[in-house]
Write an enzyme that holds these catalytic residues in place. Structure first.
Site, mmCIF file in Angstrom:
data_model
loop_
_atom_site.group_PDB
_atom_site.id
_atom_site.type_symbol
_atom_site.label_atom_id
_atom_site.label_comp_id
_atom_site.label_asym_id
_atom_site.label_seq_id
_atom_site.Cartn_x
_atom_site.Cartn_y
_atom_site.Cartn_z
ATOM 1 N N GLN A 1 -9.790 64.937 -15.593
ATOM 2 C CA GLN A 1 -9.051 65.077 -16.672
ATOM 3 C C GLN A 1 -9.448 64.982 -17.845
ATOM 4 O OE1 GLN A 1 -5.860 62.735 -14.710
ATOM 5 N NE2 GLN A 1 -4.943 63.928 -16.009
ATOM 6 N N HIS B 1 -6.024 65.282 -8.054
ATOM 7 C CA HIS B 1 -6.927 65.719 -9.190
ATOM 8 C C HIS B 1 -8.497 66.047 -8.762
ATOM 9 C CE1 HIS B 1 -4.396 66.152 -12.648
ATOM 10 N NE2 HIS B 1 -4.015 64.824 -12.506
#
Length: 180
Positions: A60, A148
């Site tokens: 991220q 993720h």
């Protein structure tokens, strides 16, 4: 590890969907990555707290590494965790549905159904092997952040219709922020 003071540790920019780096599978960290982990973990925690959020995965912030930070109770009694190379090694058959959001999809939320409990194996900052069992919010957070690391977003767990609605709304919101 104590929560970093926001004035002492720099924060990092968070990537937003549709950035392609969010869809890449992160590489495992190895013996030679200790300095990278020690440098990145405090910045990731500072970024997560400043956002504010309860979890952040290295992809991220544009780092394709299997590194996660989380703190499911940052306001009550901070208890930050740093997980290196986390992997789910067991999950319950029972499922739970809870509302999820994501720092990479700001302002977007949806109910996501996942296993109610998970067991995760990871390395801590000293390189020691650890396991953690999570249920409720901790379980959802662990699964969300580990997703993720494999290029999976919470919207991927939704129907195509719901996912497309959220992605269109996010694109519209981000476009209007750029103009404003």
């Amino acid at each position: 590890m104590p929560a970093p003071a926001m004035t002492e540790t720099e924060t990092l920019p968070i990537l937003f969907v549709p950035d392609k780096r969010l869809r890449l599978k992160a590489r495992p960290l190895g013996d030679g990555d200790g300095d990278v982990i020690r440098a990145l973990a405090p910045k990731m925690l500072a970024t997560m707290y400043a956002a504010p959020g309860i979890g952040l995965a290295a992809p991220q912030i544009g780092e394709g590494l299997r590194l996660v930070v989380l703190d499911i109770q940052p306001k009550e009694k901070p208890d930050p965790m740093v997980l290196v190379n986390p992997e789910i090694i067991a999950e319950s058959n029972e499922v739970a549905t809870r509302e999820e959001g994501c720092l990479s999809l700001p302002g977007q939320y949806a109910d996501v159904t996942r296993p109610a409990r998970v067991k995760v194996r990871y390395l801590d900052l000293t390189g020691a092997k650890r396991e953690i069992e999570g249920e409720d919010l901790l379980s959802a957070c662990l699964q969300h952040e580990i997703d993720h690391l494999d290029g999976v977003l919470f919207v991927d767990h939704l129907s195509a219709l719901k996912r497309n609605m959220i992605l269109r709304k996010l694109a519209k919101d981000l476009k209007s922020q750029q103009r404003g």
